[in-house]
Design a protein around this motif. Sequence first.
Motif, PDB file in Angstrom:
ATOM      1  N   MET A  73       2.277  -2.085  10.037  1.00 35.32           N
ATOM      2  CA  MET A  73       1.370  -3.140   9.556  1.00 35.32           C
ATOM      3  C   MET A  73       0.188  -2.525   8.805  1.00 35.32           C
ATOM      4  O   MET A  73      -0.176  -2.982   7.728  1.00 35.32           O
ATOM      5  N   LYS A  74      -0.401  -1.496   9.386  1.00 37.18           N
ATOM      6  CA  LYS A  74      -1.548  -0.831   8.738  1.00 37.18           C
ATOM      7  C   LYS A  74      -1.122  -0.187   7.414  1.00 37.18           C
ATOM      8  O   LYS A  74      -1.843  -0.261   6.420  1.00 37.18           O
ATOM      9  N   SER A  75       0.049   0.438   7.422  1.00 37.28           N
ATOM     10  CA  SER A  75       0.556   1.095   6.226  1.00 37.28           C
ATOM     11  C   SER A  75       0.767   0.080   5.101  1.00 37.28           C
ATOM     12  O   SER A  75       0.303   0.284   3.972  1.00 37.28           O
ATOM     13  N   LEU A  76       1.469  -0.991   5.394  1.00 40.87           N
ATOM     14  CA  LEU A  76       1.763  -1.997   4.367  1.00 40.87           C
ATOM     15  C   LEU A  76       0.491  -2.632   3.828  1.00 40.87           C
ATOM     16  O   LEU A  76       0.393  -2.904   2.620  1.00 40.87           O
ATOM     17  N   ASP A  77      -0.478  -2.853   4.682  1.00 41.13           N
ATOM     18  CA  ASP A  77      -1.748  -3.429   4.248  1.00 41.13           C
ATOM     19  C   ASP A  77      -2.406  -2.549   3.186  1.00 41.13           C
ATOM     20  O   ASP A  77      -2.979  -3.052   2.221  1.00 41.13           O
ATOM     21  N   LYS A  78      -2.310  -1.244   3.355  1.00 41.14           N
ATOM     22  CA  LYS A  78      -2.923  -0.324   2.389  1.00 41.14           C
ATOM     23  C   LYS A  78      -2.048  -0.142   1.154  1.00 41.14           C
ATOM     24  O   LYS A  78      -2.530  -0.188   0.021  1.00 41.14           O
ATOM     25  N   LEU A  79      -0.750   0.078   1.363  1.00 41.58           N
ATOM     26  CA  LEU A  79       0.139   0.392   0.245  1.00 41.58           C
ATOM     27  C   LEU A  79       0.308  -0.770  -0.727  1.00 41.58           C
ATOM     28  O   LEU A  79       0.558  -0.551  -1.915  1.00 41.58           O
ATOM     29  N   LYS A  80       0.131  -2.011  -0.257  1.00 39.71           N
ATOM     30  CA  LYS A  80       0.285  -3.162  -1.156  1.00 39.71           C
ATOM     31  C   LYS A  80      -0.846  -3.226  -2.187  1.00 39.71           C
ATOM     32  O   LYS A  80      -0.747  -3.954  -3.171  1.00 39.71           O
ATOM     33  N   LYS A  81      -1.899  -2.465  -1.987  1.00 41.62           N
ATOM     34  CA  LYS A  81      -3.037  -2.462  -2.910  1.00 41.62           C
ATOM     35  C   LYS A  81      -2.800  -1.560  -4.121  1.00 41.62           C
ATOM     36  O   LYS A  81      -3.641  -1.504  -5.022  1.00 41.62           O
ATOM     37  N   TYR A  82      -1.671  -0.860  -4.139  1.00 39.88           N
ATOM     38  CA  TYR A  82      -1.398   0.101  -5.206  1.00 39.88           C
ATOM     39  C   TYR A  82      -0.220  -0.369  -6.054  1.00 39.88           C
ATOM     40  O   TYR A  82       0.650  -1.103  -5.569  1.00 39.88           O
ATOM     41  N   PRO A  83      -0.194   0.053  -7.320  1.00 45.17           N
ATOM     42  CA  PRO A  83       0.886  -0.377  -8.219  1.00 45.17           C
ATOM     43  C   PRO A  83       2.269   0.069  -7.727  1.00 45.17           C
ATOM     44  O   PRO A  83       2.391   0.971  -6.896  1.00 45.17           O
ATOM     45  N   ASP A  85       4.384   1.782  -9.133  1.00 44.28           N
ATOM     46  CA  ASP A  85       4.780   3.127  -9.581  1.00 44.28           C
ATOM     47  C   ASP A  85       3.642   4.140  -9.412  1.00 44.28           C
ATOM     48  O   ASP A  85       3.403   4.979 -10.247  1.00 44.28           O
ATOM     49  N   TYR A  86       2.975   4.065  -8.315  1.00 47.48           N
ATOM     50  CA  TYR A  86       1.795   4.901  -8.074  1.00 47.48           C
ATOM     51  C   TYR A  86       2.181   6.357  -7.823  1.00 47.48           C
ATOM     52  O   TYR A  86       3.112   6.643  -7.067  1.00 47.48           O
ATOM     53  N   LEU A  87       1.474   7.275  -8.462  1.00 54.67           N
ATOM     54  CA  LEU A  87       1.694   8.724  -8.338  1.00 54.67           C
ATOM     55  C   LEU A  87       3.166   9.107  -8.520  1.00 54.67           C
ATOM     56  O   LEU A  87       3.705   9.936  -7.794  1.00 54.67           O
ATOM     57  N   GLU A  88       3.799   8.463  -9.501  1.00 56.41           N
ATOM     58  CA  GLU A  88       5.196   8.759  -9.855  1.00 56.41           C
ATOM     59  C   GLU A  88       6.199   8.359  -8.769  1.00 56.41           C
ATOM     60  O   GLU A  88       7.342   8.803  -8.783  1.00 56.41           O
ATOM     61  N   LEU A  89       5.783   7.537  -7.817  1.00 59.20           N
ATOM     62  CA  LEU A  89       6.684   7.103  -6.746  1.00 59.20           C
ATOM     63  C   LEU A  89       7.034   5.626  -6.912  1.00 59.20           C
ATOM     64  O   LEU A  89       6.204   4.830  -7.349  1.00 59.20           O
ATOM     65  N   ASP A  90       8.256   5.275  -6.526  1.00 58.41           N
ATOM     66  CA  ASP A  90       8.712   3.891  -6.552  1.00 58.41           C
ATOM     67  C   ASP A  90       8.199   3.197  -5.295  1.00 58.41           C
ATOM     68  O   ASP A  90       8.886   3.102  -4.284  1.00 58.41           O
ATOM     69  N   MET A  91       6.972   2.725  -5.373  1.00 56.24           N
ATOM     70  CA  MET A  91       6.333   2.120  -4.206  1.00 56.24           C
ATOM     71  C   MET A  91       6.856   0.724  -3.911  1.00 56.24           C
ATOM     72  O   MET A  91       6.832   0.282  -2.773  1.00 56.24           O
ATOM     73  N   SER A  93      10.010  -0.290  -3.976  1.00 51.52           N
ATOM     74  CA  SER A  93      11.165  -0.094  -3.082  1.00 51.52           C
ATOM     75  C   SER A  93      10.729   0.446  -1.731  1.00 51.52           C
ATOM     76  O   SER A  93      11.247   0.025  -0.696  1.00 51.52           O
ATOM     77  N   PHE A  94       9.775   1.370  -1.742  1.00 54.78           N
ATOM     78  CA  PHE A  94       9.321   1.957  -0.486  1.00 54.78           C
ATOM     79  C   PHE A  94       8.692   0.898   0.423  1.00 54.78           C
ATOM     80  O   PHE A  94       8.980   0.846   1.618  1.00 54.78           O
ATOM     81  N   ARG A  95       7.849   0.039  -0.152  1.00 59.67           N
ATOM     82  CA  ARG A  95       7.235  -1.022   0.653  1.00 59.67           C
ATOM     83  C   ARG A  95       8.300  -1.946   1.244  1.00 59.67           C
ATOM     84  O   ARG A  95       8.207  -2.339   2.420  1.00 59.67           O
ATOM     85  N   LYS A  96       9.328  -2.277   0.456  1.00 64.10           N
ATOM     86  CA  LYS A  96      10.426  -3.118   0.966  1.00 64.10           C
ATOM     87  C   LYS A  96      11.123  -2.444   2.138  1.00 64.10           C
ATOM     88  O   LYS A  96      11.471  -3.087   3.129  1.00 64.10           O
ATOM     89  N   GLU A  97      11.327  -1.145   2.028  1.00 64.26           N
ATOM     90  CA  GLU A  97      12.002  -0.403   3.094  1.00 64.26           C
ATOM     91  C   GLU A  97      11.128  -0.304   4.350  1.00 64.26           C
ATOM     92  O   GLU A  97      11.633  -0.372   5.466  1.00 64.26           O
ATOM     93  N   ILE A 128       9.896   7.989  -9.536  1.00 64.56           N
ATOM     94  CA  ILE A 128      10.281   7.158 -10.692  1.00 64.56           C
ATOM     95  C   ILE A 128      10.597   8.106 -11.833  1.00 64.56           C
ATOM     96  O   ILE A 128       9.796   8.978 -12.166  1.00 64.56           O
ATOM     97  N   HIS A 129      11.769   7.939 -12.398  1.00 63.17           N
ATOM     98  CA  HIS A 129      12.176   8.800 -13.513  1.00 63.17           C
ATOM     99  C   HIS A 129      11.927   8.058 -14.817  1.00 63.17           C
ATOM    100  O   HIS A 129      12.341   6.933 -14.977  1.00 63.17           O
ATOM    101  N   SER A 130      11.196   8.742 -15.696  1.00 63.01           N
ATOM    102  CA  SER A 130      10.888   8.094 -16.972  1.00 63.01           C
ATOM    103  C   SER A 130      11.880   8.459 -18.035  1.00 63.01           C
ATOM    104  O   SER A 130      12.720   9.242 -17.927  1.00 63.01           O
TER     105      SER A 130
END
Length: 130
Positions: A73-83, A85-91, A93-97, A128-130
């Motif tokens: 719960m704490k993690s999702l609350d924070k991570l949802k505030k970021y785009p 594709d933050y820091l080259e990561l697929d956030m 998908s990660f948030r969904k997981e 995220i691969h560009s």
Amino acid sequence: MNVETQSQFDKIFWRGVDLFNAKDFFECHDAFEELWQEDRSDGRLFLQGLIQAAVGCHHLSNGNTSGAISQYMKSLDKLKKYPDDYLELDMKSFRKEIERCFDGACLMNSKGAVYEVDNSFFPELQRIHS
């Protein structure tokens, strides 16, 4: 951040990502926490969100569903505030997981069930691969 500091950040950050993906959640927590303790930027909450995701996975892997639920719960609350594709990561998908892990922990907790969770259940941090 100067070039040397950025290089050191990148080295530790990607080591933390690799540790998370290897399901070594305790060591991953340590790597991200090392960065979090020094960071005073807007990315500090992001690092804390990753730490909490790792701790949640660690708890769930040990059958501590209450601890996992709290950390997810704490993690999702924070991570949802970021785009997404933050820091080259697929956030996205990660948030969904992480939400899926949260749901699994809630189901286990509601049934009073404690069983070994296979490592394949836990998400990975994908670049995220560009």
